[in-house]
Design an enzyme around this catalytic site. Structure first.
Site, PDB file in Angstrom:
ATOM      1  N   ASP A   1      -1.424   2.620   7.211  1.00 18.30           N
ATOM      2  CA  ASP A   1      -0.373   1.607   7.006  1.00 18.30           C
ATOM      3  C   ASP A   1       1.037   2.105   7.327  1.00 18.30           C
ATOM      4  O   ASP A   1       1.876   1.336   7.790  1.00 18.30           O
ATOM      5  CB  ASP A   1      -0.413   1.095   5.553  1.00 18.30           C
ATOM      6  CG  ASP A   1      -1.588   0.149   5.313  1.00 18.30           C
ATOM      7  OD1 ASP A   1      -1.860  -0.675   6.198  1.00 18.30           O
ATOM      8  OD2 ASP A   1      -2.226   0.237   4.248  1.00 18.30           O
TER       9      ASP A   1
ATOM     10  N   HIS B   1       0.788  -1.238   0.000  1.00 17.31           N
ATOM     11  CA  HIS B   1       0.000   0.000   0.000  1.00 17.31           C
ATOM     12  C   HIS B   1       0.822   1.290   0.000  1.00 17.31           C
ATOM     13  O   HIS B   1       0.688   2.106  -0.918  1.00 17.31           O
ATOM     14  CB  HIS B   1      -0.989  -0.012   1.171  1.00 17.31           C
ATOM     15  CG  HIS B   1      -1.960  -1.161   1.122  1.00 17.31           C
ATOM     16  ND1 HIS B   1      -2.635  -1.611   2.231  1.00 17.31           N
ATOM     17  CD2 HIS B   1      -2.367  -1.939   0.089  1.00 17.31           C
ATOM     18  CE1 HIS B   1      -3.421  -2.629   1.900  1.00 17.31           C
ATOM     19  NE2 HIS B   1      -3.271  -2.848   0.598  1.00 17.31           N
TER      20      HIS B   1
END
Lengths: 369, 369
Positions: free
Chosen positions: B304, B209
């Site tokens: 993240d 990500h």
């Protein structure tokens, strides 16, 4: 008369027959200068040899055929009667050009790197020294390249633009007026560049090119097309550009140099105004239509990272300036293109300035060291 | 009978009423479990309150109305009769949930982070401790989130997919079988996750990500649309992904854990095969049609980076593993989104493991520390 003309009209050697070298050689020849053109590989000069010169075209009235005196892959032949040696190769090839040139250089010649990128003159001098050149040849660097041009056929070049203010500095700074005096016979566009640290640290390509490539890596490598500056430099991307720029100007400051910010440069070079870098880039008509590269194997990375970002970071570290953002761009560019630019690039070690104090460095620029 | 049922059919508290929490609460209720739903802000639960439950739809036959026992913004009310507390909030909110939860936790309850991202259970335990929770509540973390779902109206959720093998681990590893026994009454999909370091370090979102966002930053922020994996993960971008992945598995190795590589994970999770990560991503039918985010203000970065990349890098540094590529992605993501993730993210300091030896850390995971 011929002897008198020799003193006033310098003979040029142009080293490198890419888009830029062909434009310079052709234009100088059209202006009436004696020009020798060298390229390491033969293919690049076949067209010029076949024609006996270079055909120049443009949209602003400059056109004509420039007869080239000697076209050669033998560097000795190219430089032996030259007064001014114009180096027009990617900055990553400066080292090898210096090695090849060393045996044939004469004291009274002037070498000009077009452009030096960052610390190009310093690197060139360092390599010449390692090759036993002990006399003081003048090595100068231009802050940017004077032509925007493209080869359009064998021995044929289109010139898009000739820039009109190119700072130039030589290592012995007191010789800058002398260098300018000779260069400006042909090129009134060259102006005094203060010193080699100023010409090096004002290199704005170092800020824009690699960062825009890294933060648009997927887009570049995908089949999509986009405008490099107008689409690639989004608000968030510009925050990174501003940080890279801040680190560059901080390194400059550590050398006592006030480098232009990228935003200031956009104003001075293009009259593009904005409250921040994002707005200034958007406001720059000069960026309209400039397409992004279609591969990451481009000089924006493989030239600018090793010869601009790496030396800025390396000089920064020497003087205690952290450059974490520049370091990140170097690291990611290295992985993206499978090349360790920290190894191949210009560092304080390869530039031979690792152990110098700032005073010694400034004296070196002036020529007292 | 009612008392007997209580022991075999746990009562659930679902904390968080986003896309995921709504899916979980609604599905559990449809399966016949007593479910309390908590959300910190009121707006998210208005629709559920108005309906008295959650309407679930799907394309694979799962549909129905799940009546919710209590819908509340009072966490005490949500958890007091719960056996299993399912935390379904962005990992960046785990800390505050732990603070709010601390006064009401009972020893026999099980907290499950869905998912923990990296070292979520460790952080949760650390915060509980700082709030004076001195008995040993079971804190477990799932390696990924079981549902792919989206709220499609007030109190209405569409479930796209229910994953079928979710490793889960608790801090006292010897309690994993006990946790599983209770969880699997409702969810046979949960499987034993070895230990909290394994569930943490096998988090593959950490690899994909943030890096894909950073290396496609301009493209994401521009108006163009593109497929996040199939277009954003070009060959060169995949070289960076592989390097990030290598650093992650090296950190895992320093803890004695063999983490799956991203390529291995693509094979196990999607049956996608390739000689390298690029080919495996291209071969993954599951990635077809997944659009890139349209802004950099997304959980791919703002969740993240602080809860996955920062703790991996921090743990790496503690054990002498360099993570230069991960560091570069963290640095650039920080600038791109104007947030210093090194400050806000999970580090060995905030996790309370700064001074622990590996032996002590492993004993902590087992519960002997």
């Amino acid at each position: 008369m011929a002897a008198a003309e020799k003193t006033t009209r310098p003979v040029f050697a142009v080293l490198g027959a890419g888009h830029g070298g062909l434009a310079m050689a052709g234009h100088l020849a059209i202006m009436g200068y004696k020009v020798n053109l060298y390229n390491r590989s033969e293919e690049r000069i076949w067209g010029v040899e076949a024609r006996g010169g270079i055909q120049i075209e443009s949209d602003f009235g400059l056109e004509g055929f420039g007869k080239i005196n000697i076209t050669t892959t033998d560097i000795k032949e190219a430089v032996e009667d030259a007064d001014i040696i114009m180096v027009v190769v990617p900055a990553t090839a400066h080292k090898e050009i210096a090695v090849e040139l060393a045996p044939y250089l004469r004291k009274e010649q002037i070498v000009v790197l077009n452009p030096g990128r960052n610390f190009g003159a310093l690197e060139f001098k360092q390599v010449l020294g390692s090759q036993g050149v002990d006399y003081e040849v003048i090595v100068a660097e231009a802050q940017t390249f004077i032509y925007a041009s493209r080869a359009v056929g064998p021995g044929q070049v289109k010139i898009f633009r000739i820039k009109n203010s190119i700072p130039v500095a030589s290592i012995r700074a007191h010789l800058i007026p002398e260098v300018l005096k000779k260069l400006r016979i042909a090129y009134p566009q060259f102006v005094a560049g203060d010193n080699i640290f100023k010409t090096s640290l004002d290199n704005i390509g170092a800020v824009f090119h690699p960062t825009l490539c890294v933060l648009n890596a997927g887009w570049i490598e995908d089949d999509s097309e986009f405008q490099f500056y107008l689409q690639g430099a989004t608000r968030s991307v510009c925050r990174v550009l501003e940080q890279v720029d801040r680190e560059r100007t901080q390194v400059a400051e550590a050398l006592g140099i006030r480098a232009l910010t990228a935003r200031e440069w956009l104003f001075l070079a293009y009259n593009a105004m904005g409250r921040d870098l994002y707005e200034a880039i958007k406001a720059n008509a000069g960026y309209r239509g400039i397409a992004a590269p279609i591969s990451l194997n481009v000089r924006y990375i493989n030239e600018d990272v090793p010869t601009s970002l790496v030396p800025i970071a390396s000089v920064g570290k020497k003087f205690g300036i952290e450059t974490p953002t520049i370091d990140s761009i170097i690291d990611l560019a290295s992985i993206l293109t499978h090349t360790d630019y920290w190894q191949t690039g210009r560092t304080v070690t390869s530039l031979g300035i690792e152990k110098m104090t700032l005073r010694e460095l400034l004296l070196l620029a002036i020529g007292e060291k």
